[in-house]
Scaffold this active site. Structure first.
Site, PDB file in Angstrom:
ATOM      1  N   TYR A  74       1.888   3.508  15.445  1.00  0.00           N
ATOM      2  CA  TYR A  74       1.439   3.235  14.068  1.00  0.00           C
ATOM      3  C   TYR A  74      -0.079   3.358  13.894  1.00  0.00           C
ATOM      4  O   TYR A  74      -0.534   4.077  12.979  1.00  0.00           O
ATOM      5  CB  TYR A  74       1.942   1.857  13.630  1.00  0.00           C
ATOM      6  CG  TYR A  74       1.550   1.460  12.233  1.00  0.00           C
ATOM      7  CD1 TYR A  74       2.239   1.949  11.123  1.00  0.00           C
ATOM      8  CD2 TYR A  74       0.474   0.603  11.997  1.00  0.00           C
ATOM      9  CE1 TYR A  74       1.871   1.579   9.833  1.00  0.00           C
ATOM     10  CE2 TYR A  74       0.099   0.230  10.718  1.00  0.00           C
ATOM     11  CZ  TYR A  74       0.800   0.715   9.636  1.00  0.00           C
ATOM     12  OH  TYR A  74       0.429   0.361   8.361  1.00  0.00           O
TER      13      TYR A  74
ATOM     14  N   LYS B 268      -2.094   6.293  11.494  1.00  0.00           N
ATOM     15  CA  LYS B 268      -3.012   6.074  10.368  1.00  0.00           C
ATOM     16  C   LYS B 268      -4.353   6.779  10.620  1.00  0.00           C
ATOM     17  O   LYS B 268      -5.004   7.228   9.681  1.00  0.00           O
ATOM     18  CB  LYS B 268      -3.193   4.572  10.121  1.00  0.00           C
ATOM     19  CG  LYS B 268      -1.908   3.883   9.617  1.00  0.00           C
ATOM     20  CD  LYS B 268      -1.404   4.468   8.285  1.00  0.00           C
ATOM     21  CE  LYS B 268      -0.218   3.714   7.719  1.00  0.00           C
ATOM     22  NZ  LYS B 268       0.280   4.237   6.434  1.00  0.00           N
TER      23      LYS B 268
END
Ligand code: NAP
Length: 251
Positions: free
Chosen positions: A174, A178
């Site tokens: 994750y 990003k």
């Protein structure tokens, strides 16, 4: 020609995406409530005051994305704002793991490439695919805006600092998705600079949603603040930036 500005928010059937949809509808937008499950989108749209319409869009499914763009073109003929909010923190396969277990099992040395690919598919490639499909409509709008909902956990500058408190959980799934999304945001902003379409990345902050099992400390209203601000910026507003409600964030 549809006489109101139109916004598409992906992943708008719950969480921060739904709140962004509510706030754009309150600002007189026709809001397309993007949802991978039509029924969930329909239910969410009913909770929004104003002109909110469900739109089936799975950001990992090219056919679904193309059908959504086609529907907007045929039924409305206009798109002014795209908010790429849909994302996943992890796949269902690892949904039972605690944060500590997940961090440990997804260190770069051991991370499952299937896990990595699945999260990047939604959080990075999904954003590029949806943006590509919607750009022909956005280019026709007088002052289109694209907001990518990112996260401070992807900041390479912050995570390079040994004093940064979240550094121990910086990982390849994750957080790095990003980071990659931030790179896509800047690349899109650079390409579109001469068109007047502004592309910015917003960090909502740690917000109580399904993404973190409702452990976040902020409300969705607080989380939606920066994405909504960037969706509504005027001609003097920035492009190619990364920020939260407190101001600019380092890439
Ligand atoms: P959330 O409540 O879990 O919402 C995520 C949304 O994305 C859901 O509507 C989900 O749909 C949708 N989604 C997931 N995969 C999809 C796909 N393949 N196609 C279409 N939609 C898909 O999480 P949230 O916290 O509101 O997250 C919104 C954004 O904020 C995300 O980009 C997230 O990374 C970012 N963010 C959140 C926080 C936080 O603390 N919450 C912090 C920083 C950044 P389903 O309902 O069908 O699963």
């Amino acid at each position: 020609m549809h006489d109101k500005p139109v916004a598409l928010v992906t992943g708008a059937n719950q969480g921060i995406g739904l709140q962004i949809a509510k706030e754009l509808a309150a600002k007189n937008f026709t809001v397309l409530v993007g949802s991978r499950d039509y029924g969930r989108g329909e239910k969410a749209a009913k909770t929004i005051d104003g002109d909110a319409r469900p739109l089936q869009i799975d950001v990992t499914d090219q056919a679904s994305i193309a059908a959504a763009a086609e529907r907007i073109r045929k039924e409305i003929g206009r798109l002014d704002v795209l908010v790429n909010s849909a994302a996943i923190a992890r796949t269902g396969r690892l949904s039972g793991a605690t944060v500590e277990e997940y961090v440990k099992s997804t260190r770069p040395s051991v991370v499952s490439l299937d896990e990595l690919r699945a999260v990047f598919e939604t959080n990075v490639f999904g954003v590029v695919a949806v943006t590509q499909a919607m750009l022909p409509l956005l280019r026709e709008a007088p002052a289109a805006r694209i907001v990518n909902v990112s996260s401070g956990v992807g900041s390479l500058t912050q995570n390079s600092d040994p004093a940064y408190p979240h550094r121990p959980i910086f990982g390849p799934v994750y957080p790095a998705s990003k980071t990659a999304l931030n790179a896509m945001t800047l690349a899109m902003a650079i390409e579109l600079e001469s068109t007047g379409i502004k592309v910015n990345a917003a960090c909502p902050g740690f917000t109580k949603t399904n993404l973190n099992n409702y452990t976040g400390t902020q409300t969705v209203e607080e989380g939606a603040r920066e994405p909504v601000r960037l969706a509504l910026i005027g001609p003097d507003g920035p492009t190619g930036t990364f920020s939260n409600a407190a101001g600019p964030l380092p890439w």
